[in-house]
Design an enzyme around this catalytic site. Structure first.
Site, PDB file in Angstrom:
ATOM      1  N   GLY A 233     -13.151  30.613 -19.882  1.00 39.93           N
ATOM      2  CA  GLY A 233     -13.938  31.620 -20.620  1.00 39.93           C
ATOM      3  C   GLY A 233     -14.272  32.796 -19.713  1.00 39.93           C
ATOM      4  O   GLY A 233     -15.386  33.295 -19.688  1.00 39.93           O
ATOM      5  N   GLY A 234     -13.248  33.255 -19.000  1.00 41.72           N
ATOM      6  CA  GLY A 234     -13.470  34.294 -17.975  1.00 41.72           C
ATOM      7  C   GLY A 234     -13.356  35.711 -18.489  1.00 41.72           C
ATOM      8  O   GLY A 234     -13.253  36.649 -17.690  1.00 41.72           O
ATOM      9  N   ASP A 258      -9.165  32.128 -21.800  1.00 41.49           N
ATOM     10  CA  ASP A 258     -10.125  32.647 -22.794  1.00 41.49           C
ATOM     11  C   ASP A 258      -9.486  32.502 -24.166  1.00 41.49           C
ATOM     12  O   ASP A 258      -8.393  31.934 -24.308  1.00 41.49           O
ATOM     13  CB  ASP A 258     -10.537  34.107 -22.505  1.00 41.49           C
ATOM     14  N   ASP A 281      -9.000  27.152 -25.779  1.00 42.87           N
ATOM     15  CA  ASP A 281     -10.280  27.013 -26.473  1.00 42.87           C
ATOM     16  C   ASP A 281     -11.087  25.970 -25.699  1.00 42.87           C
ATOM     17  O   ASP A 281     -10.681  24.804 -25.630  1.00 42.87           O
ATOM     18  CB  ASP A 281     -10.001  26.549 -27.918  1.00 42.87           C
ATOM     19  N   PHE A 282     -12.208  26.373 -25.128  1.00 49.05           N
ATOM     20  CA  PHE A 282     -12.912  25.427 -24.253  1.00 49.05           C
ATOM     21  C   PHE A 282     -13.625  24.295 -25.001  1.00 49.05           C
ATOM     22  O   PHE A 282     -14.242  23.443 -24.376  1.00 49.05           O
ATOM     23  CB  PHE A 282     -13.818  26.124 -23.233  1.00 49.05           C
ATOM     24  N   HIS A 301     -23.796  28.304 -22.650  1.00 47.65           N
ATOM     25  CA  HIS A 301     -24.629  28.568 -23.826  1.00 47.65           C
ATOM     26  C   HIS A 301     -23.777  28.764 -25.087  1.00 47.65           C
ATOM     27  O   HIS A 301     -24.305  28.716 -26.194  1.00 47.65           O
ATOM     28  CB  HIS A 301     -25.484  29.819 -23.593  1.00 47.65           C
TER      29      HIS A 301
END
Ligand SMILES: C[S@@+](CC[C@H](N)C(=O)[O-])C[C@H]1O[C@@H](n2cnc3c(N)ncnc32)[C@H](O)[C@@H]1O
Length: 302
Positions: A233-234, A258, A281-282, A301
């Protein structure tokens, strides 16, 4: 009495932080800003607070976006020249830019408006987009808080709910990240905001912060995995780009992950990269196993 003793202790704090700042001590700039804010809070009366928060910041936003087209923000300009360039009536422009002067964003002397270090910085595209994101995408939710929570009887929205203040403000059923994809201008502004929201601050891989060479680079064993770092998610890769540039002689691949639209944008930019970009997709299992390090920066979050 209480107010004046707290003012004098804040002033003592400012003096001490000022000395540290003069000696270039880490954290002293931030401490000075905090003391200055607490000084304003201790001195400000409610009417001034209202003017500053409700009135002046709104005006700064409008003026900042409309009065100075980005390339014109360095150097100085007379109102007539600015007006012509910005396509804003000169009288209106002068009225708007006075607010920017009052907010110390620009200065006015010798019959001309002068850019400051701050206004030149804010004129960069990433910051212009960030302002647009904060006001156009984020702010409507905050503005709607009182009515929203009244309507929902002040209950905390449940985790993952698609009936939160964001959906209410934007009249959508979509989760935030899907809404961004559906409203491409906001997506572009958000991605810029991500690359700008902590720009200029120390990175975890900067010298003196985390011992990258000792703990990550030396001892790297490419036989278990040839990947040194995965940034989950960078965003558009601002962290990995700076990491790779600082550690050019390292071994191992660096991978940015990402969502699809963000990675598509990175690939489409055609810019030379020192990292690989991968759609991931994390919320699904991590495809890269056994990398030396994984960075999860401001994503938990989500
Ligand atoms: C708050 S930003 C943090 C960006 C970056 N790590 C940083 O610290 O500057 C969150 C990032 O997570 C990404 N993201 C959100 N949901 C995701 C998902 N399900 N899978 C992968 N990335 C996601 C967003 O596109 C965005 O780039």
């Amino acid at each position: 009495m209480m107010a004046s003793s707290s003012v004098s202790s804040i002033l003592d704090g400012i003096a001490a932080a000022g000395r540290s700042f003069g000696e270039n001590e880490a954290g002293s700039r931030e401490a000075l800003i905090e003391y200055s804010r607490s000084l304003v809070a201790a001195l400000e009366i409610p009417s001034e607070f209202i003017q500053r928060t409700r009135y002046v910041s709104q005006h700064s936003y409008c003026c900042g976006r409309q009065a100075f087209p980005a390339p014109e923000r360095s150097g100085w300009r007379r109102a007539s020249a600015l007006s012509e360039k910005a396509g804003v009536d000169v009288a209106l422009l002068e009225r708007l830019t006075r607010h920017l002067v009052a907010m110390y964003l620009i200065t006015y002397h010798d019959g001309a408006f002068h850019a400051t270090t701050l206004s030149n910085g804010l004129a960069e595209e990433n910051y212009q987009h960030s302002i647009s994101f904060c006001y156009d995408a984020a702010r409507p939710s905050f503005n709607g808080f009182p009515e929203f929570f009244k309507k929902t009887q002040y209950r905390s929205p449940s985790l993952g709910s698609l009936e939160g203040p964001f959906q209410d403000a934007h009249k959508t059923q979509l989760p935030f990240f899907e809404w961004l994809v559906a409203t491409l201008l906001h997506l572009q502004h958000f991605d810029s905001f991500m690359s700008a929201y902590r720009a200029g601050k120390a990175n975890w891989y900067d010298p003196g912060f985390y011992p990258v060479s000792e703990r990550m680079i030396s001892g790297f064993d490419g036989s278990s995995s040839d990947v040194l770092l995965v940034d989950v998610g960078g965003g558009r890769g601002h962290d990995v780009a700076a990491f790779a540039a600082q550690h050019v002689s390292r071994m191992g691949r660096i991978i940015l992950q990402d969502r699809e639209p963000v990675i598509a944008d990175v690939l489409a930019s055609g810019k030379e990269r020192l990292f690989e970009a991968q759609v991931h997709d994390f919320f699904t299992p991590q495809p890269i196993k056994g990398a030396r390090a994984y960075s999860l920066h401001s994503i938990l979050h989500d």
